[in-house]
Design an enzyme around this catalytic site. Structure first.
Site, PDB file in Angstrom:
ATOM      1  N   ALA A  29       0.473  -0.937  -0.112  1.00  0.00           N
ATOM      2  CA  ALA A  29       0.087   0.236  -0.430  1.00  0.00           C
ATOM      3  C   ALA A  29       0.928   1.367  -0.034  1.00  0.00           C
ATOM      4  CB  ALA A  29      -1.375   0.339   1.033  1.00  0.00           C
ATOM      5  N   ASP A  53     -10.799   1.456   8.949  1.00  0.00           N
ATOM      6  CA  ASP A  53     -10.718   1.169   7.810  1.00  0.00           C
ATOM      7  C   ASP A  53     -10.831  -0.342   7.400  1.00  0.00           C
ATOM      8  OD1 ASP A  53      -9.086   2.263   5.867  1.00  0.00           O
ATOM      9  OD2 ASP A  53      -7.547   2.221   6.274  1.00  0.00           O
TER      10      ASP A  53
END
Length: 553
Positions: free
Chosen positions: A134, A288
Site C-alpha cells: 500500500a 478502515d
C-alpha cells in the site's frame, strides 16, 4: 522542502492537472486566484480541449496519477461528503490504495535499521516477495525462531519525507484557496489538510498501530464474530511491526466464499453487529474496514468469522456523543423525526436557536421517501448524504468526532450490500442499540459510574463536613469585616436594619448553601442513585434556601 523543490513538485502536479483538464475546473472556481495564470505556461492549454469523462472521474484519475499520498488524501476527503458535490464525493469513494511493492532489498534494509540486525538473524525465515503493498507500507511473510508464522509490516523508504513534501504542497494550495476561493470560508481547506495530516502521520507510527490492534484483540477475545491477530511487541518498532499471520478468504471474493459454502446472509449481518458493538459497547472501532483489510475464516461455514488487519486508523467517541448518537439511531429507526431534530439541538450539533419543528419537517421530507422503499433498496450512505445536505441548511457544524464513524458505517454497509443485497441493516443494528441503551441507563450502569467516579466522590465527601461547618460558622458570625465591629448598613443594630434580621452577608452564604444543595440534587438524580426521593428532597431544600438567600432590594 526548499522553494526550488516546491516549485519542481508544483510543475509536476501542474502537468497532471492539465492532462485531466482539472486546471479548467480550478479556473472556473477561482480556487488559485492569480496563480491560475501559471497553467497557461503549458502549451497543452493553448488550444481548445474536450474531455469525455465527467469532472468527478477526472479528479479521481488525477489523484491516482499524482501518487499514493494524494490517493490517501482523496480517500480521506471522501469521508467529508458535507464538503463535496455529490458527483465528486461518489468518485473519490472509489479510490483504491493500490501501489506496486518496493524492492525486497529496501525492506530488508529497513528491518535491519529497526532491529540493528539482519532479517535472517531476527527471523528464522523471511519471504522477500511482498504479500501486499500500500502507499504507507507493505507486508512480508516470515517465521519466528519459536516457530510462529507471522507477517512483518515495513514502512516504505523515505515515506515520511515524501509525505511532508506533499503536505507542504497541499498547504500551499489550501492557503491560496482560502485567500481567493469564495466558498473557502465554508469548506475550510486549511483545516481539511490539517485533519488529513493528523490521520496520515498517525499511520506512520507502527507502535501506535500495534497498540490499537492489541486493544481490539482484548475487546473481542473469544468472540465468534471477529478475530484480531496477536501482536508480537518484542518485534515491533516505529517502522516495523510483527503480528500473527492469518489465513482467510478476501471478503470481496464472492466466488471463493460460495465455493466454501459460507453462509453469506449470516456473514453480512455479523458485519453490522460488529460495527454497532465496536462503536457503542467498546467505544473503540476499526475505522478502515475496506475489503483489503477484511478476510473471512470459513472453517465453520454456517457461522463464518471476520478476520481484521491494518489498525492504523481507529476511532472513538465521547460518552455524551455515544449516548446522543445511539438515541438518534433508535429514533431514526422508529421514524421519530421530532426526536431526531430535538436531539440535534440538545447535543449542540445545530445552533441553539434552531426551531425544532422546522428541523423535524426537513428531516421527515428527506426520510419518508426513503422509508417508502423496500429495505433492500435503502442505502444508509445515501440517507447520511441527504441528512448532511439538510443539516447544512440549518448551519450544522461539522462534528470531527463523527467523521470516522460516518466513513466506517458507509464502508460496512457497502460490504454488506455486496455480500447480501437483501441485508436489513435496520433490524440487524436495532437490537444491539437497544441492549446498549438499557445497559447504559440501568442500575448496573449507575454502579459502574459510581465505581469509576468513587475516588473523586470520596474526596468530596471527606471534605463536605469541613465545608459545611465553615459555611455555618460564617453564616452565624457574619463576614470577617463585620465581626471586627465595622460600622455601616448590614450590621445588627444599625439604623435601617430591624432587630433580629440577618445581615446581608448571612443571606449570601445562604445562597451559596442553597446552590450547593441544588448541585448535589442534580448529581444525585443524574446518577440515577436510589432512593430517588433523596435527590428531590435535596433539590427542594436547595430551592428554598436559594429563595431565602436572594438579594433584598
Amino acid at each position: 522542502m526548499n522553494r526550488v523543490q516546491l516549485l519542481v513538485r508544483l510543475v509536476a502536479i501542474q502537468r497532471v492537472l492539465v492532462r485531466h483538464g482539472i486546471d479548467e475546473l480550478l479556473a472556473e472556481s477561482g480556487v488559485l486566484g492569480p496563480a491560475r495564470l501559471l497553467f497557461h505556461l503549458n502549451p497543452a492549454t493553448w488550444g481548445p480541449r474536450r474531455f469525455a469523462a465527467p469532472r468527478g472521474v477526472r479528479i479521481r484519475q488525477a489523484l491516482e496519477d499524482l501518487g499514493p499520498i494524494f490517493v490517501k488524501f482523496g480517500q480521506s476527503l471522501s469521508t467529508r461528503q458535507d464538503l463535496l458535490a455529490p458527483d465528486i464525493g461518489q468518485e473519490l469513494a472509489k479510490l483504491q490504495d493500490e501501489v506496486p511493492p518496493f524492492p525486497a532489498e529496501q525492506a530488508l534494509a529497513e528491518v535491519e535499521r529497526g532491529f540493528g540486525s539482519p532479517a535472517e538473524t531476527v527471523f528464522a525465515s523471511f519471504d522477500k516477495e511482498a504479500l501486499a503493498a500500500a502507499s504507507i507500507a507493505q507486508v512480508h511473510a516470515a517465521r519466528l525462531h519459536s516457530g510462529e508464522d507471522v507477517v512483518v509490516k515495513v514502512l516504505r523508504p523515505r515515506v515520511r519525507q515524501l509525505i511532508q513534501q506533499d503536505l507542504e504542497v497541499m498547504y500551499t494550495v489550501a492557503r491560496l484557496a482560502w485567500r481567493w476561493w469564495p466558498d473557502a470560508r465554508r469548506l475550510r481547506p486549511v483545516e481539511v489538510v490539517r485533519e488529513y495530516e493528523k490521520t496520515i502521520l498517525n499511520e506512520l507510527d507502527l507502535l501506535r498501530e500495534a497498540a490499537n490492534a492489541t486493544q481490539l484483540r482484548r475487546n473481542w477475545r473469544g468472540s465468534p464474530l471477529i478475530y484480531v491477530p496477536k501482536v508480537y511487541f518484542d518485534y515491533c518498532r516505529e517502522s516495523v511491526m510483527v503480528m500473527e499471520r492469518i489465513r482467510g478468504i478476501p471478503i470481496d471474493d464472492l466466488a471463493a466464499l460460495n465455493a466454501a459454502n459460507v453462509n453469506i446472509p449470516k456473514l453480512a449481518a455479523n458485519g453490522v453487529e460488529i460495527f454497532f458493538t465496536q462503536v457503542f459497547r467498546d467505544n473503540f472501532f476499526h475505522a478502515d474496514m475496506h475489503p483489503g483489510n477484511i478476510f473471512v475464516d470459513a472453517s465453520t461455514p454456517d457461522n463464518p468469522r471476520y478476520c481484521a488487519v491494518d489498525f492504523g486508523i481507529v476511532g472513538s467517541l465521547e460518552e455524551r456523543d455515544s449516548r446522543y448518537l445511539a438515541e438518534n439511531f433508535l429514533a431514526f429507526f422508529d421514524r421519530d423525526y421530532y426526536r431526531v431534530a430535538k436531539l440535534h439541538v440538545d447535543s449542540g450539533w445545530v445552533p441553539a436557536g434552531t426551531r425544532v419543528d422546522e428541523l423535524e419537517s426537513a428531516v421527515r421530507t428527506v426520510c419518508e421517501p426513503i422509508f417508502s422503499k423496500p429495505l433492500k433498496e435503502i442505502s444508509f450512505g445515501q440517507v447520511l448524504l441527504q441528512l448532511i445536505s439538510v443539516a447544512r441548511r440549518f448551519d450544522m457544524e461539522v462534528q470531527p468526532q463523527l467523521i470516522l464513524l460516518q466513513k466506517t458505517l458507509v464502508q460496512i454497509e457497502g460490504l454488506g450490500r455486496v455480500l447480501y443485497p437483501d441485508l436489513d441493516i435496520w433490524q440487524t443494528g436495532k437490537p444491539v442499540l437497544k441492549a446498549w441503551m438499557i445497559e447504559q441507563t440501568g442500575p448496573r450502569a449507575t454502579l459502574r459510574r459510581l465505581r469509576r467516579e468513587w475516588p473523586d466522590l470520596r474526596y468530596a465527601l471527606e471534605k463536605l463536613p469541613l465545608v459545611a461547618r465553615k459555611l455555618v460558622d460564617d453564616a452565624l458570625e457574619g463576614p470577617p469585616t463585620m465581626r471586627a465591629g465595622a460600622t455601616g448598613r448590614g450590621v445588627a443594630g444599625d439604623p435601617g436594619e430591624t432587630p433580629g434580621q440577618f445581615a446581608p452577608g448571612v443571606r449570601s452564604y445562604g445562597a451559596t448553601a442553597g446552590g450547593a444543595l441544588v448541585i448535589a440534587a442534580a448529581v444525585w438524580l443524574g446518577l440515577d442513585t436510589p432512593p430517588g426521593w433523596v435527590g428531590w428532597l435535596l433539590g427542594a431544600s436547595g430551592a428554598l434556601t436559594l429563595w431565602w438567600g436572594r438579594p433584598k432590594m
